[in-house]
Design an enzyme around this catalytic site. Structure first.
Site, PDB file in Angstrom:
ATOM      1  N   HIS A  17      40.159  15.716 -48.839  1.00 43.00           N
ATOM      2  CA  HIS A  17      39.304  16.358 -50.042  1.00 43.00           C
ATOM      3  C   HIS A  17      38.507  17.444 -50.143  1.00 43.00           C
ATOM      4  CE1 HIS A  17      36.863  11.639 -49.674  1.00 43.00           C
ATOM      5  NE2 HIS A  17      37.497  11.795 -50.453  1.00 43.00           N
ATOM      6  N   LYS A  41      27.349  -0.293 -53.770  1.00 42.12           N
ATOM      7  CA  LYS A  41      28.469  -0.099 -52.318  1.00 42.12           C
ATOM      8  C   LYS A  41      27.349   1.007 -51.601  1.00 42.12           C
ATOM      9  CE  LYS A  41      32.562   2.607 -54.305  1.00 42.12           C
ATOM     10  NZ  LYS A  41      33.238   4.520 -53.695  1.00 42.12           N
ATOM     11  N   ARG A  93      47.888  10.335 -53.412  1.00 41.58           N
ATOM     12  CA  ARG A  93      48.939  10.307 -52.245  1.00 41.58           C
ATOM     13  C   ARG A  93      50.579   9.313 -51.870  1.00 41.58           C
ATOM     14  NH1 ARG A  93      43.908   8.460 -49.508  1.00 41.58           N
ATOM     15  NH2 ARG A  93      43.800   7.147 -51.326  1.00 41.58           N
ATOM     16  N   SER A 131      38.276   8.705 -46.577  1.00 38.80           N
ATOM     17  CA  SER A 131      37.346   8.430 -45.731  1.00 38.80           C
ATOM     18  C   SER A 131      36.723   6.819 -45.544  1.00 38.80           C
ATOM     19  CB  SER A 131      36.640   8.066 -47.230  1.00 38.80           C
ATOM     20  OG  SER A 131      35.966   9.154 -47.870  1.00 38.80           O
TER      21      SER A 131
END
Length: 386
Positions: A17, A41, A93, A131
């Site tokens: 990040h 969440k 990614r 994360s």
């Protein structure tokens, strides 16, 4: 470009990040991190704490043009436009990332009339860092050393403090009302503060050391079917054994004895239990250890020495930390004294006496010999070259 946004839950923020934020800084005068507060969440840290972690991480790198905005019950792309950011930046990614982010981009622009998205691709060493990846590391022996490589300093510190808090509270759960909550809070704050393991000059006997040792104790208990009482006794001793770490040779007590006295004065335990923990703390003092007879003494000493048998990367970090902790000692004397101590430790390991507990001996003795030999040789080469 005047302003660009970066969004996410960032629980925790990772070096991946941070790389994306760095790329955003190269494209715009100002970067706004839009921190999502998603009620669905269950994050490790509340939004306000995550905001502080991100701000601290940016300041640590000297990034003054990064601000953090918490997004509540709204679409990030729409909030970004309200804050003057016409573009969001996202790291890609994998092709799966692109497919997902492209769909979000279309929704942001076509449906929400929000900010557009710029995609950037991280370098290979950050390509798998997320994360969820970092969260999955928690638990086994050495997890903290691994996590440390993938998150900025403030995020790492917040995470291990959170983990330590759960470990600490777990020691007193079975005590019920016997230990006042205020006393539990007070001693956790003290032990993790600059007065103890959180001190800036604690390069080795610090929070990392505390996390590693507690994980070693947990692994020992799981693999030997040790009782809860025995595990808790060793944990309590480990929490306090290096609580006081002074270099005053004129001090009345050794560091270990001073730490034992601190424990006895804490009122966290009383009677025979408190005395047993104090004896284990004293067992880490090589002057007092020979006279101590405690059934958990070998375990306590083995936990304290387990760092000697870690993988090359962790052991190298340990040797650097030790040198920093003894920065007040001139190099020639440090090399001489350190080498003598390591030679004694290696002799004990070669005789099968370094780790008194069989579990630790099996896990670490051979690797400890390799590590100690390598460091002894390096110190010897340094002495000859100086």
């Amino acid at each position: 470009m005047k302003k660009i946004g970066f969004s996410g839950t960032l629980d925790p923020i990772t070096n991946g990040h941070m790389w994306v934020i760095g790329e955003a800084r190269s494209l715009a005068d100002e970067v706004v991190v839009f921190l999502s507060q998603n009620p669905v969440k269950q994050p490790q840290f509340p939004a306000e704490e995550r905001k502080q972690i991100i701000e601290q991480s940016a300041r640590e790198r000297g990034w003054e043009n990064v601000q953090v905005v918490i997004v509540k019950s709204d679409y990030t792309a729409r909030v970004a436009k309200k804050h003057g950011a016409d573009y969001l930046i996202r790291g890609i990614r994998t092709t799966a990332d692109f497919d997902y982010e492209n769909l979000i981009q279309q929704t942001n622009v076509d449906v929400l009339q929000g900010a557009k998205t710029i995609f950037v691709m991280p370098p290979r060493d950050l390509g798998s860092v997320s994360s969820s990846f970092v969260k999955a590391l928690e638990g086994p022996v050495g997890w903290n050393w691994t996590m440390k490589k993938f998150v900025p300093g403030p995020a790492y510190r917040a995470w291990i403090l959170s983990w330590l808090r759960k470990e600490w509270d777990g020691l007193w759960e079975h005590a019920g009302a016997a230990v006042p909550a205020g006393l539990i809070d007070h001693w956790f704050e003290h032990l993790t503060s600059v007065q103890a393991y959180g001190g800036a000059e604690r390069h080795y006997h610090n929070l990392d050391h505390l996390v590693h040792g507690l994980c070693e104790i947990r692994a020992w208990a799981a693999n030997t079917q040790a009782s809860q009482h025995d595990m808790d006794t060793v944990k309590k001793a480990f929490w306090f054994h290096d609580a006081l770490y002074e270099r005053d040779e004129a001090a009345l007590f050794s560091n270990e004895e001073a730490s034992a006295q601190l424990w006895l004065g804490s009122s966290l335990d009383a009677g025979a239990t408190a005395a047993a923990v104090a004896e284990l703390i004293r067992a880490t003092d090589h002057f007092q250890a020979p006279a101590i007879d405690h059934q958990l003494k070998d375990v306590m000493l083995s936990v304290d020495l387990a760092i000697l048998g870690q993988n090359d990367e962790v052991y190298l970090a340990y040797t650097h930390a030790i040198r920093q902790e003894y920065a007040h000692v001139e190099e020639p004397r440090f090399r001489e004294q350190r080498q003598l101590a390591l030679i004694q430790l290696r002799a004990k390991a070669e005789a099968g006496e370094l780790f008194g507990d069989p579990y630790f001996a099996e896990q670490y003795n051979d690797k400890a010999i390799d590590n100690l030999t390598r460091e002894i040789d390096a110190l010897d080469a340094g002495r000859q070259g100086s």
